[in-house]
Structures are given as C-alpha cells and as structure tokens.
Design an enzyme around this catalytic site. Structure first.
Site, short mmCIF file in Angstrom:
data_model
loop_
_atom_site.label_atom_id
_atom_site.label_comp_id
_atom_site.label_asym_id
_atom_site.label_seq_id
_atom_site.Cartn_x
_atom_site.Cartn_y
_atom_site.Cartn_z
N SER A 152 8.74 -18.20 -69.94
CA SER A 152 7.34 -18.25 -70.39
C SER A 152 7.12 -19.40 -71.37
O SER A 152 6.11 -20.11 -71.31
CB SER A 152 6.96 -16.94 -71.10
OG SER A 152 6.96 -15.89 -70.18
N ARG B 214 4.81 -23.06 -71.04
CA ARG B 214 3.79 -23.40 -72.03
C ARG B 214 4.11 -24.71 -72.72
O ARG B 214 3.21 -25.50 -73.04
CB ARG B 214 3.67 -22.26 -73.05
CG ARG B 214 2.95 -21.05 -72.44
CD ARG B 214 3.30 -19.78 -73.19
NE ARG B 214 2.51 -18.64 -72.75
CZ ARG B 214 2.78 -17.90 -71.68
NH1 ARG B 214 3.81 -18.20 -70.89
NH2 ARG B 214 2.01 -16.86 -71.35
N GLY C 193 3.80 -17.35 -60.61
CA GLY C 193 2.48 -16.86 -61.01
C GLY C 193 2.02 -17.52 -62.30
O GLY C 193 0.83 -17.81 -62.48
N SER D 255 -2.55 -8.94 -70.07
CA SER D 255 -1.85 -9.96 -69.28
C SER D 255 -1.83 -11.27 -70.05
O SER D 255 -2.88 -11.85 -70.34
CB SER D 255 -2.54 -10.17 -67.93
OG SER D 255 -2.12 -11.40 -67.37
N ASP E 114 8.82 -7.22 -67.51
CA ASP E 114 9.76 -7.87 -66.58
C ASP E 114 11.15 -7.23 -66.62
O ASP E 114 11.98 -7.48 -65.75
CB ASP E 114 9.88 -9.36 -66.90
CG ASP E 114 8.57 -10.10 -66.65
OD1 ASP E 114 7.75 -9.60 -65.84
OD2 ASP E 114 8.36 -11.17 -67.25
N LYS F 136 3.82 -7.85 -58.84
CA LYS F 136 4.71 -8.94 -59.27
C LYS F 136 5.21 -9.68 -58.02
O LYS F 136 4.57 -9.61 -56.98
CB LYS F 136 5.85 -8.37 -60.11
CG LYS F 136 5.37 -7.75 -61.43
CD LYS F 136 4.81 -8.81 -62.36
CE LYS F 136 4.31 -8.23 -63.67
NZ LYS F 136 3.58 -9.20 -64.47
N ARG G 128 7.50 -4.06 -57.06
CA ARG G 128 8.79 -3.69 -57.66
C ARG G 128 8.98 -2.18 -57.76
O ARG G 128 10.10 -1.71 -57.82
CB ARG G 128 8.93 -4.34 -59.05
CG ARG G 128 9.15 -5.83 -58.96
CD ARG G 128 9.30 -6.51 -60.31
NE ARG G 128 9.58 -7.94 -60.11
CZ ARG G 128 9.42 -8.88 -61.03
NH1 ARG G 128 8.96 -8.56 -62.23
NH2 ARG G 128 9.71 -10.14 -60.76
#
Ligand code: S3P
Length: 440
Positions: A22, A26, A94, A168, A315, A342, A346
């Site tokens: 993540s 960014r 995603g 989210s 996750d 996801k 899952r």
C-alpha cells in the site's frame, strides 16, 4: 507454477520482508504528483506496484531505478501528466486502478484504465460514483460499475463531503487524490477507520490534511513536495510468518523493520488475543511507524473476530482462518463480506480449499466459523490466482501432516516476491516447481 510445501518442525532466525504494498503505490503516485524529485527506498518490486510504475511512466512521469527497490521519480507538479498513448494496464492491482481513477479524473487528458480478468470483475462504482458527483467524466462497463474505465479528466471538479458506506482506503484515497486538484475542500467520512497511509504520506510531503475522528479533509490546489520516502516491510507479508511461527513448534525468529501503523496492526492484536507469543519492538524515525516483531511458538485458542477491527486486518483474514484451524476451540470471523470482492471471492474459495484439506470450516455470508484442531492432511490444492489464498494455504501446508502442492504459485509475486526464500531462510522447505513437474 506450483508451490510445493513440506511440513515444518519450526522456524528460526532473523529476516525481513519486502516493502509495504500500500505504501509503495502511494509513494510512487504522490511522488509523480509532487513538485521536484522524490527518492523512494524499500519500494516493493511486486507485479502490483510495478504496474503502478508502468502506468505513471506512460503518463509521462520520469522514473529512474537506482538499485533494487530504490527509485528516483521526477514529479509533474502543476504541469500535469501527459495524455497516455495507450491504455493503462493495472494488471491484478485494485489499488493501482482505484487510486489512479482519482488522479486521472483531474488531469486534463483522456485515459483508459484496464486490468486482468480478476480486476475487470471487481466493483468500481464505489470510486466512479463519488468522483462523478464531483463532476468527473468517468465511464465503465456494466453501467459504469466495472473496468475498463474511460476517463475524460478536467481541472474543474468541485470539492464535496462524501460519506462512504463501507470503510475502504482505496476509495478514500481516490477521492482525496482528486480533491487535491478540485475546487474547495473535499471531505471523506468513513464508517470505520481504514488504513491511513495516504494521509500520513501527504502530511509527510507537506500537504495539510485535516483529520477529525473518522473524517479527513484536503483542500484543492495543494501539491506534495518532493522528499525521501523509506518504505517499511509489509505487515501483511509478515502476517504469514507470524501465523506460521505461532502454530509450528520450536519457532523463535524476528522479522525486522515491519510497518506497524496502528491502522494495519489488527493481525497482531487478534493473534495475541488468540494466545500468540508476539513481541513488538518499535523503532524511531521515518513517516510511518516501524519495528521488529519477535515470533515464538504458542498454543492458539479460538476467538470471535469482527466489528471495527476488520478493516485493520482485512488482507490477513485468509491466513487468520488458517491460524484458527490450528487453534483450540472455535473461531468466528464476521463483518468481512468485503472479502468476496477481493482478487477472488476469498470467503468461498478459502472454505472450499480448507475443507478439502481437512479443516472444519463453515462458510457464512460475511466470514467463517472454524473449529480448530482437526488433522490437516497434505495433498493438492489451488490458489485460484489469488496471492493471499496461495500464501495462506502454504502456511497451512507447513503445519500439516504431509506435503502440499498448491496450484497457481506465480500469484505470490503480486505482493511477496521471495516468499519461498524468506521462509527458506528460517528453515522451511517451500519450492516453486514447473506445473507439469512430478507433484510428490
Ligand atoms: C488497500 C486497501 C484495502 C486492501 C488492499 C489495499 C490500499 O482495500 O484490501 O489490499 O492500499 O488502500 P479496500 O480499500 O478495498 O478495503
């Protein structure tokens, strides 16, 4: 490729895990939007994050690889991105698609975001709708809910307040990124706290972000300044090691330099509540909190996992289901319906594969009920092209009674390149083999 896993009698040593996924996305995106040059160290060179770099490169952002994991990115600042000459392929990622949708909504050019078969089935209305309500021209397949997405960017978006129906970080970040170039203030309110890496990095790069409880506000016309970003190790990758070390006897090892941002440490809280012997030693410095995590064998017990902690470990739920299979008693995981959208569904896939290998697991609409302590046999299983499913199954294999072959091993490269060698350094035997190799 298949992943071949031998049962293990314990993990020992000292290792690190690759950079946080993540934070790497960014870092690249904010560096590209920024003014001046940004150096990034510890960047995760996984297929997801490399997709982000490829898209930025097609948008005219100069990116130089200085050495493995070290990059220099020249920000396009006020000037803006160049219209891409081809579609932007986000692969399986995603985060790439949703964050870039926010960025491209305010760049004065035409662009198309696409991805692999899995990404093209994932819900995109959650970013399209709020961006459209700010005035963005953004279109998608299936009544503007699925990729490919076509975007006609404009500098004329209007800042607004958005109340998200689900927590989210991808949606929150997409709206904030658009908000940086919209008119006035853009506010996002979440029902629960999701990961805050965008907020932390914006502030680190000099952009004011107003945080009030579950709301974040940015003001249009603010540009990140170039800087030096050091990405910590990914706690989501460390989670496979934490669970493996907890369930395997004779384990005692340390994972160094892991990101321990409190919006991501739900996995540590839950494993400790299950009885895991984890100790965290925080280290000073850098924009994101980081530390070493020592993991020792323990006897886990089943618990209830649900509520506001879910976004902080979303996750890690597949590998927590594996932890539950080795725990004494029953574990209930609820409020996690997001797992169905996801990289695969899952909830269904983990129940199917775990049940096939001997785990007493019941699928629920929003999670699972797992009765721990059953005998876990080896055999064949499938990761369904989902990196987190493959790695969770690998941890199950380490704690099982016979070798396990997992189809679709290639998927681990989405977030954890070097997964097998990292476990190998701690004494485990995991091997990637060609698909048609002798299975056992
Ligand atoms: C991510 C946010 C989460 C997470 C994903 C990465 C991010 O997704 O599951 O792996 O980097 O912002 P959602 O925003 O859909 O919850």
């Amino acid at each position: 490729m298949i992943l071949y896993v031998e049962p293990s009698r314990g993990l020992r040593g000292r290792i690190s895990v690759p950079g946080d996924k993540s934070i790497s996305h960014r870092a690249a995106i904010l560096a590209a939007l920024g003014q001046g040059t940004t150096r990034i160290d510890g960047f995760l060179e996984s297929s997801d994050c490399l997709a982000t770099l490829r898209c930025l490169s097609l948008l005219g952002v100069p990116i130089e690889r200085l050495s493995p994991g070290s990059y220099q990115i020249m920000g396009r600042g006020q000037e803006g991105f160049r219209e891409p000459k081809n579609v932007l392929d986000c692969g399986n990622s995603g985060t790439t698609m949703r964050l870039l949708a926010g960025v491209l909504a305010v760049q004065p050019c035409f662009s198309v975001l696409t991805g692999d078969a899995s990404l093209r089935t994932r819900p995109m209305a959650r970013v399209i709708e709020p961006l459209r309500s700010m005035g963005a021209q953004i279109y998608g397949r299936v009544d503007h809910t699925r990729a490919p997405l076509a975007i006609v960017g404009s500098r004329n978006l209007q800042g607004q307040t958005h109340e998200l129906p689900i927590a989210s970080a991808q949606v929150k970040s997409a709206i904030m990124l658009a908000g940086l170039s919209a008119n006035g203030k853009t506010r996002v309110k979440e029902p629960a706290r999701s990961r805050n890496h965008t907020e932390v990095m914006l502030q680190y790069l000099g952009v004011p972000v107003d945080i009030d409880g579950l709301s974040v506000t940015v003001t249009g016309g603010t540009i990140p300044q170039g800087g030096h970003i050091i990405v910590p190790g990914d706690i989501s990758s460390a989670a496979y090691l934490m669970v493996a070390g907890s369930i395997l006897p004779n384990s005692d090892f340390t994972v160094e330099n892991v990101g321990i941002n409190p919006t991501r440490t739900g996995v540590i809280t839950v494993l400790q509540a299950m009885g895991a012997d984890l100790s965290v030693e925080p280290k000073a410095g850098g924009g994101e909190p980081r530390g070493n995590i020592r993991v020792r064998s323990s006897e886990l017990e089943g618990i209830e996992i649900g509520g506001d902690i879910i976004p902080t470990l979303i996750d890690e739920l597949p590998v927590l289901a594996v932890a539950a299979a080795f725990a004494k008693g029953t574990t209930r995981i609820r409020d996690a319906a997001e797992l169905r959208v996801k990289e695969c569904d899952r909830i269904t896939i983990m129940s199917q594969e775990l049940a096939r290998l001997g785990v007493a697991i019941e699928e629920q609409a929003d999670g699972w009920v797992v009765r721990g302590g059953q005998r876990i046999l080896g055999g064949k299983t499938c990761g369904h092209g989902d990196h987190r499913v493959v790695m969770a199954l690998a941890v199950l294999g380490l704690g099982g009674e016979g070798p396990l072959c997992i189809q679709g091993a290639d998927a681990v490269g989405v977030s954890f390149p070097g997964f097998c060698s990292t476990f190998g350094q701690l004494g485990a035997q995991l091997e990637e083999r060609a698909k048609d190799a002798q299975l056992m």
